[in-house]
Enzyme design. Structure first.
Site, short mmCIF file in Angstrom:
data_model
loop_
_atom_site.label_atom_id
_atom_site.label_comp_id
_atom_site.label_asym_id
_atom_site.label_seq_id
_atom_site.Cartn_x
_atom_site.Cartn_y
_atom_site.Cartn_z
N SER A 150 0.80 -1.33 0.08
CA SER A 150 -0.11 -0.08 -0.25
C SER A 150 0.85 1.28 0.09
CB SER A 150 -0.88 0.10 1.19
OG SER A 150 -0.19 -0.05 2.33
N GLU A 326 -13.59 11.11 9.72
CA GLU A 326 -13.10 10.78 11.12
C GLU A 326 -11.51 11.36 10.82
OE1 GLU A 326 -14.75 9.87 13.42
OE2 GLU A 326 -16.55 9.49 11.93
N HIS A 333 1.17 5.31 5.81
CA HIS A 333 0.71 5.74 4.29
C HIS A 333 1.12 7.46 4.14
CE1 HIS A 333 -1.38 1.99 5.34
NE2 HIS A 333 -0.88 1.75 4.45
#
Length: 361
Positions: A150, A326, A333
């Protein structure tokens, strides 16, 4: 963001003028799409480039045959100073923040891949300005295949501004190379292979291509995809290397980028354990090209310090971006800024290793 002015488009032996309100028509084979849907799926490759900016930008659709294309873009406006970013496909930054003074022009070549007979582009920036685009298909463009997790992936548009460094790598390449990003979130060397993702890369590999392999974040975890650094991890790395060499491609191992985790002396803490050294020793034994992105990211993060370094990662206040209502506190990341800087480190290393191929600006 200012509205884009009209510009010339040259492709398929035709030259047309596109105004900013030219709607896409399958009959014509070009035009803009507005109000494009958001994608939640990394595997579908269906994100529109105009959805990687706020507010959303229209996405230009150009129907062409599959293959690799050189794209010559002339930037600039007679009416204002311009600053333009060009995004292709699922968030690949082809050109980033191109500044041109009023009345001037700047022409830059780049390479872009087309896989579904459709090139998608978007133009963003405070004052984007394009004078012309010229597309021409080339068969001698090298492909850089990205295998990873990711931190590398083309994040789907629903995750913006999460950005993998692979999405910014095209910005640092010449017109002689394109990026094919096969990285997927949550994958280790083991799960990437088990899900037959390496097989998909193998189907496309050609002599002279580059296969970049960055894993470790998920190999170190205690789950089904986990591996052991000096046994199963390097065994799986060897499978990537074997496939690349089989087709005359160039395997390049990349140690995983560090997380934003500092000790009391503001030194980066290694959260990857022995995986970093295992990859380094494996690369040396196998005589494989190697980029120590862990070391390079460590130097960058420590130079910035823990507070400034936070801007490279995904830290957002509640509803700062509509996709993320949120609060986000993510030290793994990258933000767009972080992906830019990490991709720059990768590109600098690529230039050192593969300078004879003239693939890095």
């Amino acid at each position: 963001m200012a509205l884009l002015e009209g510009f010339e488009l040259a492709c398929n032996n035709n030259v047309v003028f596109l105004s900013p309100d030219t709607l896409f028509s399958p009959y014509k084979g070009y035009g803009f799409l507005f109000d494009t849907p958001i994608s939640n799926n990394e595997d579908k490759h269906d994100s529109y480039p105009g959805n990687y900016t706020l507010p959303f930008a229209p996405s230009l659709i150009i129907q062409v045959e599959n293959g690799n294309y050189q794209m010559k873009i002339t930037f600039g406006s007679d009416h204002y100073d311009s600053c333009t970013t060009v995004i292709a496909g699922a968030g690949q930054r082809i050109h980033h923040l191109i500044h041109v003074d009023k009345g001037q022009s700047k022409t830059i070549l780049a390479a872009v891949p087309v896989h579904s007979k459709e090139l998608r582009l978007a133009f963003t920036g405070i004052h984007p300005a394009i004078r012309s685009i010229e597309l021409s298909r080339h068969h001698d463009i090298r492909t850089i295949f990205l295998c990873g997790d990711s931190t590398v992936v083309n994040q789907p548009s629903s995750q913006y501004p999460y950005t993998g460094w692979g999405q910014f790598l095209p910005n640092f390449l010449t017109e002689h190379a394109v990026v094919s990003n096969h990285a997927r979130s949550g994958r280790s060397t083991k799960s990437f292979i088990e899900e037959k993702r390496l097989e998909e890369v193998e189907k496309q590999l050609q002599k002279g291509d580059i296969m970049m392999i960055q894993f470790g974040h998920n190999d170190e975890k205690d789950h089904e995809g986990g591996t052991q650094p000096y046994t199963s991890f390097t065994d799986h790395l060897n499978m990537f290397v074997h496939i690349a060499k089989k087709y005359g491609a160039h395997p390049t191992l990349v140690t995983p980028v560090h997380r934003r985790k500092f000790d009391q002396s503001e030194k980066v803490i290694n959260t990857h354990g022995e995986y970093l050294l295992a990859m380094k020793e494996f690369a040396s034994m196998q005589h494989v090209s190697y980029i120590d992105l862990a070391m390079k990211s460590k130097s960058l993060f420590e130079r910035l310090g823990p507070r400034t370094c936070k801007s490279l990662f995904m830290w957002l206040e509640p509803s700062e971006f509509g996709f993320h209502p949120e609060r986000v506190m993510d030290d793994t990341h990258f933000s767009e800024l972080g992906a830019f800087h990490i991709a720059k480190l990768v590109a600098e290393s690529l230039k050192e290793i593969h300078d004879d191929k003239h693939i890095v600006v």
